[in-house]
Motif scaffolding. Structure first.
Motif, PDB file in Angstrom:
ATOM      1  N   SER A  34      24.787  20.168 -14.167  1.00 37.28           N
ATOM      2  CA  SER A  34      24.077  18.955 -14.552  1.00 37.28           C
ATOM      3  C   SER A  34      24.539  18.472 -15.923  1.00 37.28           C
ATOM      4  O   SER A  34      24.755  17.273 -16.125  1.00 37.28           O
ATOM      5  N   HIS A  35      24.715  19.385 -16.858  1.00 40.30           N
ATOM      6  CA  HIS A  35      25.196  19.005 -18.186  1.00 40.30           C
ATOM      7  C   HIS A  35      26.623  18.471 -18.127  1.00 40.30           C
ATOM      8  O   HIS A  35      26.982  17.551 -18.860  1.00 40.30           O
ATOM      9  N   LYS A  36      27.431  19.037 -17.260  1.00 39.48           N
ATOM     10  CA  LYS A  36      28.837  18.635 -17.164  1.00 39.48           C
ATOM     11  C   LYS A  36      29.010  17.279 -16.473  1.00 39.48           C
ATOM     12  O   LYS A  36      29.868  16.487 -16.847  1.00 39.48           O
ATOM     13  N   THR A  37      28.199  17.012 -15.449  1.00 42.75           N
ATOM     14  CA  THR A  37      28.383  15.815 -14.624  1.00 42.75           C
ATOM     15  C   THR A  37      27.449  14.666 -14.965  1.00 42.75           C
ATOM     16  O   THR A  37      27.760  13.516 -14.690  1.00 42.75           O
ATOM     17  N   GLY A  38      26.271  14.957 -15.492  1.00 40.84           N
ATOM     18  CA  GLY A  38      25.270  13.925 -15.731  1.00 40.84           C
ATOM     19  C   GLY A  38      24.319  13.740 -14.566  1.00 40.84           C
ATOM     20  O   GLY A  38      23.401  12.935 -14.628  1.00 40.84           O
ATOM     21  N   PHE A  39      24.515  14.489 -13.469  1.00 36.25           N
ATOM     22  CA  PHE A  39      23.622  14.392 -12.320  1.00 36.25           C
ATOM     23  C   PHE A  39      22.345  15.163 -12.630  1.00 36.25           C
ATOM     24  O   PHE A  39      22.395  16.314 -13.062  1.00 36.25           O
ATOM     25  N   GLN A  40      21.193  14.539 -12.393  1.00 34.66           N
ATOM     26  CA  GLN A  40      19.904  15.192 -12.587  1.00 34.66           C
ATOM     27  C   GLN A  40      19.058  14.946 -11.347  1.00 34.66           C
ATOM     28  O   GLN A  40      18.319  13.977 -11.281  1.00 34.66           O
ATOM     29  N   ILE A  41      19.215  15.796 -10.379  1.00 31.82           N
ATOM     30  CA  ILE A  41      18.465  15.666  -9.135  1.00 31.82           C
ATOM     31  C   ILE A  41      17.388  16.734  -9.150  1.00 31.82           C
ATOM     32  O   ILE A  41      17.683  17.917  -9.266  1.00 31.82           O
ATOM     33  N   GLY A  42      16.144  16.300  -9.060  1.00 30.57           N
ATOM     34  CA  GLY A  42      15.021  17.221  -9.124  1.00 30.57           C
ATOM     35  C   GLY A  42      15.116  18.316  -8.080  1.00 30.57           C
ATOM     36  O   GLY A  42      15.500  18.082  -6.939  1.00 30.57           O
ATOM     37  N   TYR A  43      14.769  19.498  -8.508  1.00 31.46           N
ATOM     38  CA  TYR A  43      14.880  20.684  -7.679  1.00 31.46           C
ATOM     39  C   TYR A  43      14.095  20.548  -6.365  1.00 31.46           C
ATOM     40  O   TYR A  43      14.497  21.054  -5.337  1.00 31.46           O
ATOM     41  N   PHE A  52      26.222  11.387  -0.916  1.00 26.93           N
ATOM     42  CA  PHE A  52      27.521  11.133  -1.538  1.00 26.93           C
ATOM     43  C   PHE A  52      27.311  10.647  -2.959  1.00 26.93           C
ATOM     44  O   PHE A  52      26.701   9.611  -3.189  1.00 26.93           O
ATOM     45  N   LEU A  53      27.801  11.436  -3.914  1.00 28.85           N
ATOM     46  CA  LEU A  53      27.786  11.081  -5.329  1.00 28.85           C
ATOM     47  C   LEU A  53      29.239  10.820  -5.706  1.00 28.85           C
ATOM     48  O   LEU A  53      29.988  11.751  -5.966  1.00 28.85           O
ATOM     49  N   GLY A  54      29.638   9.573  -5.711  1.00 20.32           N
ATOM     50  CA  GLY A  54      31.050   9.228  -5.805  1.00 20.32           C
ATOM     51  C   GLY A  54      31.712   9.456  -7.135  1.00 20.32           C
ATOM     52  O   GLY A  54      32.878   9.798  -7.190  1.00 20.32           O
ATOM     53  N   HIS A  55      31.005   9.289  -8.223  1.00 19.82           N
ATOM     54  CA  HIS A  55      31.627   9.378  -9.543  1.00 19.82           C
ATOM     55  C   HIS A  55      30.704  10.146 -10.479  1.00 19.82           C
ATOM     56  O   HIS A  55      29.496  10.128 -10.334  1.00 19.82           O
ATOM     57  N   ARG A  56      31.318  10.771 -11.472  1.00 15.59           N
ATOM     58  CA  ARG A  56      30.515  11.406 -12.507  1.00 15.59           C
ATOM     59  C   ARG A  56      29.844  10.324 -13.323  1.00 15.59           C
ATOM     60  O   ARG A  56      30.390   9.261 -13.559  1.00 15.59           O
ATOM     61  N   GLY A  57      28.664  10.620 -13.764  1.00 13.91           N
ATOM     62  CA  GLY A  57      27.880   9.677 -14.549  1.00 13.91           C
ATOM     63  C   GLY A  57      26.419   9.975 -14.303  1.00 13.91           C
ATOM     64  O   GLY A  57      26.067  10.702 -13.382  1.00 13.91           O
ATOM     65  N   THR A  58      25.579   9.429 -15.106  1.00 17.39           N
ATOM     66  CA  THR A  58      24.158   9.740 -15.012  1.00 17.39           C
ATOM     67  C   THR A  58      23.575   9.236 -13.703  1.00 17.39           C
ATOM     68  O   THR A  58      23.638   8.046 -13.392  1.00 17.39           O
ATOM     69  N   ILE A  59      23.024  10.155 -12.937  1.00 14.91           N
ATOM     70  CA  ILE A  59      22.267   9.840 -11.726  1.00 14.91           C
ATOM     71  C   ILE A  59      20.990  10.662 -11.812  1.00 14.91           C
ATOM     72  O   ILE A  59      21.045  11.884 -11.938  1.00 14.91           O
ATOM     73  N   ILE A  60      19.843  10.004 -11.775  1.00 15.22           N
ATOM     74  CA  ILE A  60      18.563  10.681 -11.907  1.00 15.22           C
ATOM     75  C   ILE A  60      17.754  10.450 -10.645  1.00 15.22           C
ATOM     76  O   ILE A  60      17.529   9.310 -10.238  1.00 15.22           O
ATOM     77  N   VAL A  61      17.328  11.557 -10.012  1.00 14.00           N
ATOM     78  CA  VAL A  61      16.495  11.495  -8.809  1.00 14.00           C
ATOM     79  C   VAL A  61      15.264  12.346  -9.063  1.00 14.00           C
ATOM     80  O   VAL A  61      15.370  13.540  -9.347  1.00 14.00           O
ATOM     81  N   ASN A  62      14.089  11.743  -8.958  1.00 10.15           N
ATOM     82  CA  ASN A  62      12.837  12.448  -9.160  1.00 10.15           C
ATOM     83  C   ASN A  62      12.683  13.572  -8.148  1.00 10.15           C
ATOM     84  O   ASN A  62      13.104  13.443  -7.008  1.00 10.15           O
ATOM     85  N   GLU A  63      12.052  14.642  -8.573  1.00 12.02           N
ATOM     86  CA  GLU A  63      11.916  15.800  -7.680  1.00 12.02           C
ATOM     87  C   GLU A  63      10.998  15.558  -6.496  1.00 12.02           C
ATOM     88  O   GLU A  63      11.015  16.320  -5.543  1.00 12.02           O
ATOM     89  N   GLN A  64      10.207  14.496  -6.514  1.00 17.34           N
ATOM     90  CA  GLN A  64       9.335  14.204  -5.382  1.00 17.34           C
ATOM     91  C   GLN A  64       9.910  13.120  -4.467  1.00 17.34           C
ATOM     92  O   GLN A  64       9.284  12.755  -3.479  1.00 17.34           O
ATOM     93  N   ALA A  65      11.088  12.641  -4.775  1.00 16.50           N
ATOM     94  CA  ALA A  65      11.732  11.614  -3.951  1.00 16.50           C
ATOM     95  C   ALA A  65      12.244  12.224  -2.648  1.00 16.50           C
ATOM     96  O   ALA A  65      12.491  13.422  -2.560  1.00 16.50           O
ATOM     97  N   LEU A  73      24.988   7.274  -3.815  1.00 16.65           N
ATOM     98  CA  LEU A  73      24.452   6.932  -5.121  1.00 16.65           C
ATOM     99  C   LEU A  73      25.599   6.708  -6.100  1.00 16.65           C
ATOM    100  O   LEU A  73      26.501   7.537  -6.205  1.00 16.65           O
ATOM    101  N   SER A  74      25.552   5.619  -6.830  1.00 14.19           N
ATOM    102  CA  SER A  74      26.563   5.269  -7.821  1.00 14.19           C
ATOM    103  C   SER A  74      26.087   5.680  -9.211  1.00 14.19           C
ATOM    104  O   SER A  74      24.903   5.938  -9.412  1.00 14.19           O
ATOM    105  N   PRO A  75      26.976   5.693 -10.201  1.00 14.62           N
ATOM    106  CA  PRO A  75      26.575   6.068 -11.563  1.00 14.62           C
ATOM    107  C   PRO A  75      25.505   5.140 -12.129  1.00 14.62           C
ATOM    108  O   PRO A  75      25.493   3.937 -11.854  1.00 14.62           O
TER     109      PRO A  75
END
Length: 172
Positions: A34-43, A52-65, A73-75
């Motif tokens: 998560s620190h390396k890619t910027g992806f933050q997908i709730g556990y 499909f997460l096409g590119h590195r960059g911040t992607i935030i998904v709530n853990e209840q989604a 998902l795009s950056p």
């Protein structure tokens, strides 16, 4: 190296182990990725096949989604919860949903199947199947095969479209 695929594999392994040494091992590796890619997908996020997460960059998904099959998902994407009001809760996205860069989806909204959410859109209301959502405030345009040419490498969905279907009569 496809970091989106690697991150998704780590997330699924972490979700599969609920206790013991493997639990801590995969959680640690997921945190490092998560620190390396910027992806933050709730556990606790419920995610169907073919994310499909096409590119590195911040992607935030709530853990209840909840995300259906073949979601792209795009950056800069944020899928978050709303903490008060009529739409209190987290979003539910259907199958074959493409979310453009810097789009924000908040609240207990339902995004139907075969929906394209345009870049920089702010979605805080339900979107019916076979639609394009764009702008702020969001405008919805009905379009058959809305994600054709956007969602690639589709895998057979494990979940039926009926589970995520949102029709015009279901809109809030």
């Amino acid at each position: 190296m496809q970091w989106g695929f690697r991150y998704t594999c780590l997330l699924r392994k972490a979700q599969a182990h609920r206790r013991g040494p493997a639990y801590y091992w995969y959680r640690l590796r997921l945190l490092m990725a998560s620190h390396k890619t910027g992806f933050q997908i709730g556990y606790g996020a419920r995610i169907g096949t073919g994310l499909f997460l096409g590119h590195r960059g911040t992607i935030i998904v709530n853990e209840q989604a909840s995300l259906g099959s073949n979601v792209n998902l795009s950056p800069g994407v944020v899928i978050g919860q709303e903490n008060r009001g009529a739409r209190r809760g987290a979003p539910v996205l259907g199958n074959r949903v493409w979310v453009g860069a810097n789009a924000v989806i908040v609240g207990a909204v339902h995004i139907g199947n075969d929906v394209l959410i345009a870049p920089n859109a702010f979605v805080n209301r339900d979107v019916p199947d076979h639609s394009i959502a764009l702008g702020n405030p969001v405008r919805i345009i009905a379009r058959e095969r809305a994600t054709e040419g956007y969602c690639h490498h589709l895998v057979p969905p494990m979940e039926s479209d009926d589970q995520y279907a949102v029709g015009e009569e279901d809109l809030r």
